[in-house]
Design a protein around this motif. Structure first.
Motif, PDB file in Angstrom:
ATOM      1  N   VAL A  44      19.118  51.869  40.308  1.00 43.39           N
ATOM      2  CA  VAL A  44      19.057  50.438  39.985  1.00 43.39           C
ATOM      3  C   VAL A  44      18.377  50.212  38.632  1.00 43.39           C
ATOM      4  N   LEU A  45      17.434  51.080  38.276  1.00 45.76           N
ATOM      5  CA  LEU A  45      16.690  50.880  37.024  1.00 45.76           C
ATOM      6  C   LEU A  45      17.616  50.914  35.807  1.00 45.76           C
ATOM      7  N   SER A  46      18.693  51.677  35.939  1.00 44.01           N
ATOM      8  CA  SER A  46      19.601  51.801  34.793  1.00 44.01           C
ATOM      9  C   SER A  46      20.391  50.515  34.555  1.00 44.01           C
ATOM     10  N   LYS A  47      20.341  49.572  35.513  1.00 46.84           N
ATOM     11  CA  LYS A  47      21.068  48.301  35.351  1.00 46.84           C
ATOM     12  C   LYS A  47      20.266  47.290  34.533  1.00 46.84           C
ATOM     13  N   LEU A  48      18.999  47.604  34.280  1.00 47.47           N
ATOM     14  CA  LEU A  48      18.152  46.665  33.527  1.00 47.47           C
ATOM     15  C   LEU A  48      18.690  46.442  32.122  1.00 47.47           C
ATOM     16  N   GLY A  49      18.631  45.182  31.683  1.00 46.49           N
ATOM     17  CA  GLY A  49      19.027  44.886  30.312  1.00 46.49           C
ATOM     18  C   GLY A  49      20.530  44.839  30.113  1.00 46.49           C
ATOM     19  N   LYS A  50      21.286  45.137  31.180  1.00 47.42           N
ATOM     20  CA  LYS A  50      22.751  45.126  31.004  1.00 47.42           C
ATOM     21  C   LYS A  50      23.330  43.760  31.379  1.00 47.42           C
ATOM     22  N   GLY A  51      22.438  42.820  31.829  1.00 45.93           N
ATOM     23  CA  GLY A  51      22.963  41.512  32.233  1.00 45.93           C
ATOM     24  C   GLY A  51      23.527  41.623  33.633  1.00 45.93           C
ATOM     25  N   ALA A  52      22.896  40.899  34.569  1.00 42.88           N
ATOM     26  CA  ALA A  52      23.298  41.027  35.974  1.00 42.88           C
ATOM     27  C   ALA A  52      24.661  40.391  36.234  1.00 42.88           C
ATOM     28  N   ASN A  53      25.025  39.425  35.376  1.00 42.36           N
ATOM     29  CA  ASN A  53      26.239  38.671  35.691  1.00 42.36           C
ATOM     30  C   ASN A  53      27.498  39.453  35.375  1.00 42.36           C
ATOM     31  N   GLU A  54      28.291  39.642  36.400  1.00 38.79           N
ATOM     32  CA  GLU A  54      29.578  40.279  36.214  1.00 38.79           C
ATOM     33  C   GLU A  54      30.516  39.213  35.617  1.00 38.79           C
ATOM     34  N   GLU A  55      31.628  39.662  35.067  1.00 42.58           N
ATOM     35  CA  GLU A  55      32.672  38.727  34.644  1.00 42.58           C
ATOM     36  C   GLU A  55      33.153  37.963  35.860  1.00 42.58           C
ATOM     37  N   ARG A  56      33.289  36.633  35.736  1.00 40.02           N
ATOM     38  CA  ARG A  56      33.794  35.877  36.880  1.00 40.02           C
ATOM     39  C   ARG A  56      35.290  35.699  36.763  1.00 40.02           C
ATOM     40  N   GLY A  57      35.944  35.494  37.930  1.00 32.15           N
ATOM     41  CA  GLY A  57      37.381  35.321  37.960  1.00 32.15           C
ATOM     42  C   GLY A  57      37.766  33.850  37.805  1.00 32.15           C
ATOM     43  N   VAL A  58      38.956  33.510  38.308  1.00 26.35           N
ATOM     44  CA  VAL A  58      39.434  32.125  38.194  1.00 26.35           C
ATOM     45  C   VAL A  58      39.053  31.367  39.461  1.00 26.35           C
ATOM     46  N   PHE A  59      38.335  30.261  39.301  1.00 28.05           N
ATOM     47  CA  PHE A  59      37.882  29.474  40.449  1.00 28.05           C
ATOM     48  C   PHE A  59      38.929  28.452  40.861  1.00 28.05           C
ATOM     49  N   SER A  60      39.023  28.221  42.168  1.00 32.55           N
ATOM     50  CA  SER A  60      39.828  27.105  42.675  1.00 32.55           C
ATOM     51  C   SER A  60      39.122  26.570  43.919  1.00 32.55           C
ATOM     52  N   PRO A  61      39.439  25.335  44.345  1.00 35.07           N
ATOM     53  CA  PRO A  61      38.710  24.756  45.476  1.00 35.07           C
ATOM     54  C   PRO A  61      39.041  25.438  46.797  1.00 35.07           C
ATOM     55  N   LEU A  62      38.094  25.402  47.719  1.00 37.97           N
ATOM     56  CA  LEU A  62      38.298  25.897  49.078  1.00 37.97           C
ATOM     57  C   LEU A  62      37.901  24.750  50.011  1.00 37.97           C
ATOM     58  N   ALA A  63      38.890  24.240  50.759  1.00 35.32           N
ATOM     59  CA  ALA A  63      38.626  23.050  51.587  1.00 35.32           C
ATOM     60  C   ALA A  63      37.656  23.387  52.713  1.00 35.32           C
ATOM     61  N   ALA A  64      36.739  22.456  52.974  1.00 35.48           N
ATOM     62  CA  ALA A  64      35.798  22.633  54.082  1.00 35.48           C
ATOM     63  C   ALA A  64      36.294  21.860  55.297  1.00 35.48           C
ATOM     64  N   MET A  65      35.902  22.314  56.493  1.00 33.43           N
ATOM     65  CA  MET A  65      36.130  21.490  57.680  1.00 33.43           C
ATOM     66  C   MET A  65      35.019  20.435  57.662  1.00 33.43           C
ATOM     67  N   GLN A  66      35.435  19.174  57.512  1.00 32.99           N
ATOM     68  CA  GLN A  66      34.432  18.132  57.303  1.00 32.99           C
ATOM     69  C   GLN A  66      33.994  17.486  58.627  1.00 32.99           C
ATOM     70  N   LEU A  67      32.895  16.740  58.543  1.00 40.58           N
ATOM     71  CA  LEU A  67      32.303  16.140  59.757  1.00 40.58           C
ATOM     72  C   LEU A  67      33.301  15.313  60.557  1.00 40.58           C
TER      73      LEU A  67
END
Ligand code: UTP
Length: 407
Positions: A44-67
């Motif tokens: 894990v130490l070797s991950k320091l300074g490399k930026g934790a954030n991975e490249e993100r993909g394409v977002f789209s909505p996900l419907a929730a079951m509402q009240l």
């Protein structure tokens, strides 16, 4: 591993200072340090300074079951949930391995007394909530409790002393999660004792692999458990394995159900459920573009509107496909106790280094489908992170009182 090998392992990563006191240690302490070096994964130490954030993909909505839908279908959902629970197919898993550093108590968070006129412990609130379902369904749901080596003994002793707050002892199984090393801001490992490198629990996503390592997945198989409700120790209002949620997830036939609350405002700083490259995921508030913030669903409601509250119902058969090494590693600034040059223990008042964690929400993205299930924030979400202010003992007390809980 012998001393030479342990030294070589640490020399390869520039961390031989962990042997600074080695020569003065008694034999059993020498052996303990070598064993820790041998067993710990320092990659894990070797991950320091490399930026934790991975490249993100394409977002789209996900419907929730509402009240509204949940209310309209309440009988159907509740019946399906009760059937599943009565058939012994549902277990609960309390994530209690965290250090609760923000709360600032030396004891495990669940031992914290939030009572005013009488003792009311966090563990007591959680177990009382689960007992509601045990009573409603007349079924002793299997309860797993994940601790870490830092708080295991205290947690087990406390619950035993309090007779598990009425839960059946033989329906509770404890296991310890794995640990990760902790370092200063330059990546140098801290020592928590002369014979011990500082470690901290490796994040709440460690629950499944740690459970398998402890051999407890056998209970899942032996008892025919198909669904497991994972929940945080610090939300004292949450409903665990509640029949409507279980029923909705089972009927939707998804990989995981996720309890969510409606955002208080479009720009509220919470991660919201969505799809990322077609798979369930969580988009952080700072990743929400203006366009996403204004997007609407078929009913004209905001399309990215539901925040997670760390209560998930996982389908057991899909857990084996979740790979730890595909989950991002979160590098978090925390307060890490250590020994100074004179061998004295220092408990820092401010964050002084990094811990390495994988988070349960990243497991979701490895699964193929998810049902976000809306719950009422004031009825089911009272997290205790801090002593005062937002998400605190104070705010949780107010919410408990609103829900008729005597303190
Ligand atoms: P938090 O990140 O809020 O808890 O975890 P924490 O790490 O205990 O608190 P701070 O940040 O030090 O103040 C949410 C839930 O995940 C569990 C916690 O016990 C809590 O129920 N958790 C967290 C684990 O079980 N293991 C971990 O390694 C981290």
């Amino acid at each position: 591993m012998n001393y030479e090998e342990a030294r070589n392992k640490m020399s390869a990563i520039g961390q031989t200072h962990v042997f600074r006191y080695y020569d003065e240690l008694p034999d059993d302490s020498k052996a303990a340090l070598i064993q820790q070096v041998s067993e710990t994964d320092f990659s894990v130490l070797s991950k320091l300074g490399k930026g934790a954030n991975e490249e993100r993909g394409v977002f789209s909505p996900l419907a929730a079951m509402q009240l509204t839908e949940i209310k309209a279908r309440e009988n159907e959902l509740r019946d399906a949930g009760i059937r599943t629970i009565k058939a012994g197919k549902t277990a609960a898993l309390l994530l209690a391995g965290g250090m609760g550093t923000r709360l600032g108590s030396d004891d495990p968070k669940g031992m914290y007394d939030i009572g005013i006129t009488k003792p009311v412990y966090i563990f007591e609130r959680i177990i009382t909530n689960l007992l509601d379902v045990v009573n409603e369904t007349d079924t002793w749901i299997r309860l797993f409790i994940m601790t870490s080596e830092k708080n295991h003994d205290k947690t087990v002793a406390f619950l035993k002393d309090h007779k598990y707050f009425g839960y059946r002892e033989d329906r509770i199984s404890f296991f310890k999660q794995d640990m990760a090393p902790a370092c200063d801001f330059d990546g140098k490992l801290y020592m928590e004792a002369k014979d011990r490198i500082s470690t901290s629990p490796n994040g709440n996503a460690g629950w499944y692999s740690s459970m398998v390592r402890a051999g407890l997945d056998r209970i899942l198989t032996d008892e025919g458990i198909e669904w497991i409700d994972i929940f945080a120790v610090d939300n004292v209002l949450q409903r665990i394995c509640d029949p409507c949620f279980v029923g909705a997830t089972v009927l939707a036939d998804v990989s995981v159900g996720a309890k969510v609350v409606r955002k208080a405002a479009p720009d509220e700083k919470v991660g919201v459920m969505c799809l990322e490259d077609g798979r369930p995921s969580i988009v952080e508030y700072y990743e929400l573009s203006e366009e996403m913030m204004n997007a609407k669903d078929a009913n004209g409601d905001p399309a990215y509107n539901y925040g997670v509250i760390l209560n998930y119902l996982f389908r057991v058969s899909e857990l084996a496909s979740v790979a730890d090494d595909k989950m991002p590693l979160h590098i978090v600034k925390k307060k890490i106790p250590y020994i100074d040059e004179n061998g004295n223990t220092v408990k820092p008042a401010e964050p002084n280094g990094y811990k390495f964690e994988q988070l349960v929400l990243d497991m979701i993205h490895q699964l193929s489908s998810c049902l976000p299930y809306e719950v009422v924030r004031e009825k089911e979400f009272a997290p205790i992170k801090n002593p005062t202010g937002i998400d605190s003992v104070e705010s949780a007390r107010e919410l408990l009182k609103l829900n008729g809980v005597e303190l």
